[in-house]
Scaffold this active site. Sequence first.
Site, mmCIF file in Angstrom:
data_model
loop_
_atom_site.group_PDB
_atom_site.id
_atom_site.type_symbol
_atom_site.label_atom_id
_atom_site.label_comp_id
_atom_site.label_asym_id
_atom_site.label_seq_id
_atom_site.Cartn_x
_atom_site.Cartn_y
_atom_site.Cartn_z
ATOM 1 N N PRO A 180 0.826 -1.216 0.000
ATOM 2 C CG PRO A 180 -0.705 -1.526 1.708
ATOM 3 C CD PRO A 180 0.573 -2.055 1.166
ATOM 4 N NE ARG A 203 -5.783 -6.113 -21.454
ATOM 5 C CZ ARG A 203 -5.802 -4.930 -22.072
ATOM 6 N NH1 ARG A 203 -4.929 -3.990 -21.750
ATOM 7 N NH2 ARG A 203 -6.690 -4.677 -23.023
ATOM 8 C CD GLU A 253 0.768 -5.431 10.478
ATOM 9 O OE1 GLU A 253 -0.249 -6.137 10.637
ATOM 10 O OE2 GLU A 253 0.734 -4.247 10.091
ATOM 11 C CG ASP A 296 -6.009 -1.199 -23.213
ATOM 12 O OD1 ASP A 296 -7.062 -1.759 -23.498
ATOM 13 O OD2 ASP A 296 -4.954 -1.782 -22.934
HETATM 14 N N1 LIG Z 1 -3.070 -2.779 -1.456
HETATM 15 C C1 LIG Z 1 -2.211 -3.693 -0.906
HETATM 16 N N2 LIG Z 1 -2.339 -4.230 0.299
HETATM 17 C C2 LIG Z 1 -1.319 -5.114 0.599
HETATM 18 C C3 LIG Z 1 -1.163 -5.801 1.798
HETATM 19 C C4 LIG Z 1 -0.084 -6.637 1.940
HETATM 20 BR BR1 LIG Z 1 0.138 -7.594 3.575
HETATM 21 C C5 LIG Z 1 0.847 -6.824 0.936
HETATM 22 C C6 LIG Z 1 0.705 -6.143 -0.251
HETATM 23 C C7 LIG Z 1 -0.382 -5.284 -0.406
HETATM 24 S S1 LIG Z 1 -0.820 -4.293 -1.746
#
Ligand SMILES: Nc1nc2cc(Br)ccc2s1
Length: 245
Positions: free
Chosen positions: A87, A156, A114, A171
């Site tokens: 994230p 793709r 985590e 696209d």
């Molecule tokens: N939006 C995302 N959430 C996560 C959580 C974890 Br744990 C690993 C990778 C990602 S990408």
Amino acid sequence: MNIDIVTIFPEYFAPLDLSLLGKARRGGLLDLAVHDLRSWAHDRHRTVDDTPYGGGPGMVMKPEPWGEALDAVVPSGTTARLIIPTPSGRPFTQTLAAEYAAEPRLVFACGRYEGIDSRVAEEAAARMPVDEVSLGDFVLAGGEVAVLVMVEAVARLLPGVLGNADSVSDDSFAPGAMESLLEGPVYTKPPLWRDRPVPEILLSGNHGAIARWRRDEALRRTARVRPELLARLDPERLDAHDREV
Ligand SMILES: Nc1nc2cc(Br)ccc2s1
């Protein structure tokens, strides 16, 4: 193209045997291998996580199994682009997907809990490009679903994977006339469905007028749904008609 995926849930990637991606793999357009991280966890319980230094909730993925896994998947003397979904990464975009599609080799590391001990990316970056990449401002339970999305978005774009190469050039966000615009509405037979007709212009056979209508609809949808994308458009790419839409 070669893709390797390292994960504690290899079964998440069964869908990559299906449909276009499965056909691309069977046709030799894409070599894809999934590796179980626990193959490199040598204790009796095949431990891959531990408590975070400094305290805090949850667990962190240990560096040792990851270090051995990346040494095995990308042996010294070879290289790859390592992609770690998180994230807290840079945004994954169609442009980045196209960049990845031009790479000979991608390795995806699926974090859980985590996340992965930060020294893993640090150590890998000493010998290969490492991208920490986000799919959006939301948190998943692990990187596997994010990797499925990225692998499909990249694969793709590989020549021969999509039956119709034009699909890629049309696209949303693809470079070219429709760059940074959302795709407008699409229609197929029947011409009338539940008293709803297909826009007349699409039945006209006037390809110039159809292309103009499609661009207008893309501009309208983009202005309605993602107005900030219009700000990105190079004003040079908007003609006098575009500005009136
Ligand atoms: N939006 C995302 N959430 C996560 C959580 C974890 Br744990 C690993 C990778 C990602 S990408």
